[in-house]
Scaffold this active site. Structure first.
Site, PDB file in Angstrom:
ATOM      1  N   TYR A   1       0.680   1.684   6.197  1.00  0.00           N
ATOM      2  CA  TYR A   1      -0.281   0.648   5.185  1.00  0.00           C
ATOM      3  C   TYR A   1       0.269  -0.968   6.326  1.00  0.00           C
ATOM      4  O   TYR A   1      -1.051  -1.411   7.081  1.00  0.00           O
ATOM      5  CB  TYR A   1      -0.223   0.424   4.105  1.00  0.00           C
ATOM      6  CG  TYR A   1      -0.801  -0.714   3.221  1.00  0.00           C
ATOM      7  CD1 TYR A   1      -2.142  -0.032   3.112  1.00  0.00           C
ATOM      8  CD2 TYR A   1      -0.568  -2.012   3.166  1.00  0.00           C
ATOM      9  CE1 TYR A   1      -2.975  -1.240   2.316  1.00  0.00           C
ATOM     10  CE2 TYR A   1      -1.433  -2.596   2.859  1.00  0.00           C
ATOM     11  CZ  TYR A   1      -2.595  -2.967   2.264  1.00  0.00           C
ATOM     12  OH  TYR A   1      -3.801  -3.540   1.907  1.00  0.00           O
TER      13      TYR A   1
ATOM     14  N   SER B   1      -4.641  -7.408   5.242  1.00  0.00           N
ATOM     15  CA  SER B   1      -3.736  -7.513   4.339  1.00  0.00           C
ATOM     16  C   SER B   1      -2.999  -8.693   5.102  1.00  0.00           C
ATOM     17  O   SER B   1      -2.474  -9.169   5.946  1.00  0.00           O
ATOM     18  CB  SER B   1      -3.457  -6.394   4.193  1.00  0.00           C
ATOM     19  OG  SER B   1      -2.199  -6.462   3.229  1.00  0.00           O
TER      20      SER B   1
END
Length: 255
Positions: free
Chosen positions: A161, A147
């Site tokens: 995350y 990401s």
């Protein structure tokens, strides 16, 4: 050159393949001629997506929960019971958790890190044998979906995350040096805003999100499929240990 991006005769396994980015990649692989297995935790959704994607080629559901080592080994065993070799593995299954620093819970850490960082390692390990079989004719591929939040910091309090995706990008580098010895090429993709269940803001408010993206739009299915096909095909054979950012310029604008 005519076959540079072809995946004909190749077999792929995409985790988290029932929706979102995983589905985009699976559809792209099918369009380029690959036989595709998709896996996700929810069996009904996995089988439904496989039926829908089968209109474009051979797509087979292998439901599994890869958030544990046992689950990863179970998926590997299920795949190996059907196929003798694997050409392309896409570690896409992931999770996110957002919460204020003072109340961020341990379960929000463990759930996300286990699925985003631990699972790609142990699933690749469990599939090492069939990947080596796939690599006998031409390089096998392991593509990990990271990401942009592992590249630069976003404004949201998504501690586990961001940490898991940054860790995955470095893990890609470490794994690539070992697995290239077996003719297995490891690489990664760091997506920005794509419409998905995980990125509901992009899904539900794409026009608003687009205003903050230098390219002026969120990512499309073709944007994600294109980079995955590049890495999975002959075109990406010499891309070892790199993670390609696909975000319309967002990380550059973050500075």
């Amino acid at each position: 050159m005519n076959d540079l991006f072809s995946l004909k005769g190749r077999t792929a396994l995409v985790t988290g393949g029932s929706r979102g980015i995983g589905r985009m990649i699976a559809a792209g692989f099918l369009a380029q001629g690959a036989k595709v297995y998709i896996s996700s935790r929810k069996a009904d959704a996995c089988e439904q997506t496989a039926r829908e994607l089968s209109a474009a080629g051979t797509c087979i559901a292998l439901p599994a929960d890869v958030s544990t080592v046992e689950g990863a080994k179970g998926l590997a065993a299920a795949y190996a019971a059907t196929e003798k070799s694997l050409d392309i593995l896409v570690n896409n299954a992931g999770a996110a958790w957002g919460e204020d620093f003072d109340t961020f819970p341990e379960k929000g850490w463990d759930k996300v890190v286990d699925l985003n960082l631990k699972s790609p390692f142990f699933l690749t390990q469990a599939l090492h044998g069939v990947l080596k079989e796939g690599a006998k004719a031409q390089p096998a591929k392991v593509i990990n979906i990271a990401s942009i939040d592992g590249v630069s910091v976003n404004p949201q309090e998504t501690y586990s995350y961001a940490a898991s995706k940054a860790g995955l990008i470095h893990l890609i580098k470490r794994m690539s040096l070992r697995l290239v010895k077996d003719n297995i090429v490891v690489s990664g993709i760091a997506p920005g805003a794509f419409a998905s269940e995980m990125n509901r803001a992009a899904r539900d408010h794409g026009d608003e999100i687009a205003k903050r993206i230098p390219a002026g739009r969120i990512g499309t299915d073709e944007d994600m499929a294109g980079v995955a096909i590049y890495l999975a095909s002959r075109a990406g054979d010499y891309v070892v240990g790199e993670t390609i950012v696909v975000d319309g310029g967002v990380t550059l604008a973050r500075g």
